[in-house]
Design an enzyme around this catalytic site. Structure first.
Site, PDB file in Angstrom:
ATOM      1  N   SER A  46     -10.078  30.302 -76.836  1.00  0.00           N
ATOM      2  CA  SER A  46      -9.556  29.407 -75.796  1.00  0.00           C
ATOM      3  C   SER A  46      -8.037  29.470 -75.814  1.00  0.00           C
ATOM      4  O   SER A  46      -7.425  29.105 -76.822  1.00  0.00           O
ATOM      5  CB  SER A  46     -10.021  27.967 -76.043  1.00  0.00           C
ATOM      6  N   LYS A  60     -12.416  27.913 -68.841  1.00  0.00           N
ATOM      7  CA  LYS A  60     -12.685  27.311 -70.146  1.00  0.00           C
ATOM      8  C   LYS A  60     -11.923  26.000 -70.318  1.00  0.00           C
ATOM      9  O   LYS A  60     -12.443  25.031 -70.885  1.00  0.00           O
ATOM     10  CB  LYS A  60     -12.325  28.281 -71.270  1.00  0.00           C
ATOM     11  N   LYS A  62      -5.985  20.469 -78.303  1.00  0.00           N
ATOM     12  CA  LYS A  62      -5.226  21.599 -77.768  1.00  0.00           C
ATOM     13  C   LYS A  62      -5.700  21.951 -76.373  1.00  0.00           C
ATOM     14  O   LYS A  62      -4.900  22.180 -75.457  1.00  0.00           O
ATOM     15  CB  LYS A  62      -5.372  22.795 -78.719  1.00  0.00           C
TER      16      LYS A  62
END
Length: 280
Positions: free
Chosen positions: A89, A163, A231
């Protein structure tokens, strides 16, 4: 086709084992030394240079910064015709920059992040969101199909954008389930019975059944870590700001995860968000 898999974390290890079990020629490398019991059965390269000789370099790294650092070390030895397949990611902007830079050297780039956690990786049922040139996607499609269900989203960066959106939804689902379980407990309801009662209805989800159980049992062994979820939510905020949108629930969920990390819980499973709502 030879695969060099870089990154043997919670996702990289089961992905490597699935590819090996399906007959792929694979050697792996990790930035840090891992316990032999964790990497048992996975052929390890003796150096980064050795793994970099593969036809496809599959990156399963923690974040954009890790990808940037590893690519910086890899690029001097890469040759035309190789392809970098980033399945972690990362920031879509980083993906687009890597794509443009590598393209000038006739090196392919495909971003194909996954969803499904270690369980999905072990069972080869990952949802895979793909960005890059269609011709490059076709080159790596057999690898991706060995790991799960790939869906082509568009140009370079589109996979990582999808994503980020996936992670936004997961974070919001986890907060919704945490709030529901906290309320159920406050009203004297058995949350396990509530899970069963909601099964098959509109409120049911994998998050309710899997992460809800972790919340009820207060067992937060990581499948995906709090710091990783945080994150990804920060990446979502970056996209939201660039688009000029206002997503209030993103902000509330992001603040709860930031509180968890600040409290020293960054390595717990992301279902540990429940700790910020649990009166116990």
């Amino acid at each position: 086709m030879q695969i060099g898999l870089l990154g043997l974390g919670l996702m990289g290890r089961p992905m490597a084992r699935v590819l090996l079990a399906k007959g792929w020629n694979l050697r792996a490398w990790n930035r840090s030394v891992l316990s032999p019991c964790l990497v048992e059965g996975i052929p390890l390269a003796g150096s980064l240079e050795e793994v970099a000789a593969a036809d496809v370099l599959l990156l399963m790294l923690a974040d954009s910064e890790a990808v940037d650092e590893v690519l910086k070390r890899l690029e001097p030895g890469l040759r035309p015709g190789q392809l970098v397949l980033d399945m972690g990611s990362s920031d879509p902007e980083h993906s687009r920059r890597h794509y443009q830079r590598l393209k000038t050297k006739n090196i392919g780039w495909v971003d194909a992040p996954v969803s499904g956690g270690p369980e999905g990786a072990s069972n080869a049922t990952l949802a895979i969101m793909v960005g890059g040139d269609p011709s490059d996607f076709e080159r790596v499609k057999p690898i991706l199909e060995a790991l799960g269900r790939p869906t082509y989203m568009g140009e370079a960066g589109a996979g990582h954008t999808a994503k980020v959106i996936n992670q936004l939804m997961v974070g919001l689902y986890i907060e919704a389930v945490a709030e529901a379980i906290a309320l159920a407990q406050s009203q004297g309801l058995d949350p396990r019975t509530l899970q069963a009662a909601l099964r098959g209805g509109f409120a049911d989800s994998k998050v309710l059944q899997i992460h809800g159980t972790r919340m009820i049992e207060r067992k937060f062994v990581p499948g995906a870590k709090v710091r990783t979820q945080l994150k990804d939510l920060r990446l979502a905020r970056k996209l939201v700001e660039k688009a000029g949108l206002k997503l209030p629930h993103l902000e509330s969920t992001l603040s709860l995860y930031a509180e968890l990390e600040a409290a020293g819980d960054g390595d717990l499973d992301h279902s540990a968000l429940f700790k910020r709502l649990d009166p116990a």
